[in-house]
Structure formats: C-alpha cells, structure tokens
Design an enzyme around this catalytic site. Structure first.
Site: not given
Length: 423
Positions: A214, A335
C-alpha cells in the site's frame, strides 16, 4: 479515474433493485455488487483468469518461531497451505519482509541495515519450500508503507533522518534510504534457500513480488510523478534479480487529486471520500517494469456504507479493470475486506463478497484476494476481517464465514486468451 456521471445499465439496475428490495437486502446487495458488464480473460502468469488468492500475512512469523524452537516443521504454515489448497486457492499473499525492531530476536528478518537474523530467514525459506510442496504460489511483499513490521518509517530512522513518521515521504526520495532498500531487495532475492537450494529470485513458488504494501504519495508531488520514479527504480532492481517473476506495486488504486480528494470515488449523496494525493494508479501501472495492476478495497475504512458500498465496489473493480486492459496488463485485487463487526451483518457481507467475486469473474480480472484467512488457533480479535476453514467442518459451515465463497469462486475460474503480463 473519475466515475462517469452518465446513466448506465448498471445504475438503472441499481435503481430497479432499490425499488424492489430494501437497501440492506442481501439479494439486492449481491446483484448490485455483481453489476459488471464483462471483459476479456486476464491472467497472472499461468494462473486461470479469476484465480483465487488469500491473504495470510503471518506465515513467515509462524515458521520462524517454530524454526527457532528447533521444530521439524511449522504446524500453522502446514495448516494454512493445506487448507488453501483444499479450497482451490492458487496463491497466498504474505509478508516477504519483517523489519520491526520490536521483533528482533523473535521474527525480525532485517535487524539493522543489511544485517539479518538467519533463523528468521530460515522461516521464510520454509514458507517458499512448503508452498511449492502444497502447489500454492506466493505473492510476497518486499516492505510496508505502514509502521507494521517496520515500514517506511524504520528505513528513514535507520538513515538517521530527523523525526521519522509513518509512511515517511523520504523513504521514496532520500538517496541513502532508497539505496538501502534496493540493496536489501538484492540481498533477499539472491538468497539461496537453505531447504531446497533454490535462489529466491528463481524460486518456482513465487508468483509475484510486490514492491511495498500500500504505497501512498503523502508528502510527494500531487501528480504522482515522484512515486512513479521510485517504482521504476525499485521494480527495475527486482527485475534484475528475479527476471522470471512478476512484479507489482502493491498499491490501493488511487488517482491524484490536487484538493486532497479522490474525485473518482463518490457516494450517492455526492460526498467525496477523503484521500491523500500523490499516487496515480494509471501512471504507476504503465511502468515498463510493472507486470500487473494492483488495487485494494476497504469501503468501511473509506467512509462508505449501505447500498453505496455494493455499487462502489463494482465500479472500483470494473473501472480499474478497464484501465489495466487499456495498458495491456491484468488486474490483481490484492486485498478486499469488510469488517466482521462493521456496517453489515454476515449475510450482507457474504452477499457483497459473492457479488464482487462475480464482478471480478465477469471483468476477467487476473486474480482476487480476500483479507484475511486465519489458522484455527488465531483469535477472532487478531484482525477485524478474519475468516476460517476450521478443522472438521465443511466450507459452508457458518463458523467459516466465507470459505465456501472462496471455493465457489475458485471453481468458476475463467479460461481464455491471456492478456500480456509484460514478461
């Protein structure tokens, strides 16, 4: 990319369903979440389109603790890999990094700049070797933007720079920090596994390396050019040492916005969801050193609720899939998470997941991964998103929450011609 304001088939379907059902009705939520028009099949390496992947970030830690106590194997590692295989899962996304000073002597891999705990690396050796044995590939993250497991802050601190913070922008720009991270990547990928003798950069268990978990561009230029430059630099380094493996960014999928909002993500009320500028999904995915597009989706964390969530997830998938197709690369939804104690009850969460998984299949998405799959002994409170495939149960047993959905999606994987992975 901004969402279209034009009336579409999908939005008309949403309006019809809202009239026919209540906003929280699971049948309606699933139908709206699945409102995708379709696209050609995309593939990550040799996996079928729509391949199921699960997140189980803790495997290196569990294996390391067992190795440190002199055990012959890691029961948790074996449990997770065997159950993933039984569910039809093609790969697991897990940590290939651990730089946390709080874990030195326990599971930390890098305990000081380019200094390593051999037992912790043996734990990662076990993960690679046993994944290959079980026929499950691995998506391995090389670092973290967030503080967990060291993160960007730890590299900045190691460089002696003042006042390091979570997601520190200097991780991407300071020459000493960047050189350290690249050197660490080279060391890791050139490690020879002590169990099977295979160099990490050649290991057949590895499906892909992700540069960072991320990465965001907070503190960088608003257009995302500096983050893209870092991606090019580090991904080139990974390609040098692992030329046969896929490389992804590990990002969430945001586009730049000068006022601090992501204009492509709106609720029906027109309220924007606050986002940090400085990253560009399109720009990053276009890198010649990146093989696939990466997105994550956590609607509750991003301020969404109710019917907005179903439609927003479908849009997030289909619009990112379209961008990836235009760039000639497959999409990996790395995710996807709904809180167990969040906005929705379990029947609604199941409906949303089933709809989004169907949306991915329709769009020809390369692979999708729910967050997060837990071993039986891992407490519910360990993570807000846990689900299981508990010993002695069937996948559809309510105690497992979503295991049957994973099995269903795995059984529905799409054949078809591959979109180039850039290899």
């Amino acid at each position: 990319m901004p969402f279209s304001r034009r009336t579409s088939t999908a939005s008309a379907a949403v309006a019809f369903l809202l009239g026919a059902c209540g906003e929280g009705d699971p049948v309606m939520l699933e139908a709206v979440a699945a409102s995708c028009s379709g696209g050609p099949a995309q593939h990550l390496d040799r996996l079928p389109s729509g391949a199921m992947v699960l997140n189980a970030y803790f495997l290196q830690e569990e294996a390391t603790r067992d190795a440190r106590r002199g055990a012959a194997e890691s029961p948790v590692l074996e449990e997770v890999l065997a159950k993933a295989s039984a569910l039809g899962v093609r790969a697991l996304r897990t940590n290939g990094h651990n730089d946390a000073l709080s874990k030195v002597g326990d599971t930390a891999i890098q305990v000081a700049p380019l200094e390593y705990d051999e037992v912790a690396l043996v734990g990662l050796d076990w993960v690679l070797t046993r994944a290959r044995f079980h026929g499950v590939r691995l998506v391995l993250t090389l670092g973290n933007y967030w503080d967990a497991y060291g993160g960007a802050r730890q590299y900045v601190a190691w460089a002696g720079l003042p006042q390091p913070v979570e997601g520190d922008a200097r991780f991407f720009t300071d020459p000493v920090v960047v050189a350290h991270f690249k050197a660490h990547v080279a060391r890791l990928l050139n490690r020879v596994n002590t169990v099977d003798g295979i160099r990490y950069g050649d290991h057949p268990a590895v499906l892909a390396w992700e540069l960072l978990n991320e990465p965001r561009g907070r503190g960088l230029d608003k257009e995302g050019a500096r983050l893209r430059a870092w991606i090019d630099d580090v991904a080139r380094e990974v390609k040098t040492h692992a030329p046969g493996h896929l490389v992804g960014t590990g990002e969430e999928g945001f586009e730049p916005s000068p006022d601090g909002y992501d204009p492509g993500f709106w609720s029906r009320s027109g309220s924007p969801v606050l986002r940090t500028p400085g990253a560009s999904f399109t720009r990053n995915t276009a890198s010649p050193y990146i093989d696939f597009a990466s997105v994550h989706f956590y609607p509750e964390s991003w301020g969404l609720g109710g019917i907005d969530t179903a439609e927003a997830g479908a849009r997030w998938i289909r619009e990112h899939a379209a961008i990836a197709r235009n760039l000639g690369k497959p999409l990996f939804v790395g995710e996807l998470g709904l809180r167990n104690e969040g906005t929705f009850d379990v029947s609604q969460r199941r409906a949303l997941y089933r709809g989004w998984l169907e949306c991915m299949r329709k769009e020809g998405v390369g692979a999708g991964a729910l967050w997060m799959f837990a071993n039986d002994a891992r407490p519910e409170a360990w993570d807000d998103y846990t689900f299981y495939y508990r010993d002695g149960t069937q996948p559809g047993d309510p105690v497992n929450r979503y295991a049957d959905l994973v099995m269903e999606a795995a059984a529905a994987e799409r054949p078809g011609a591959a979109v180039s992975t850039g290899r």
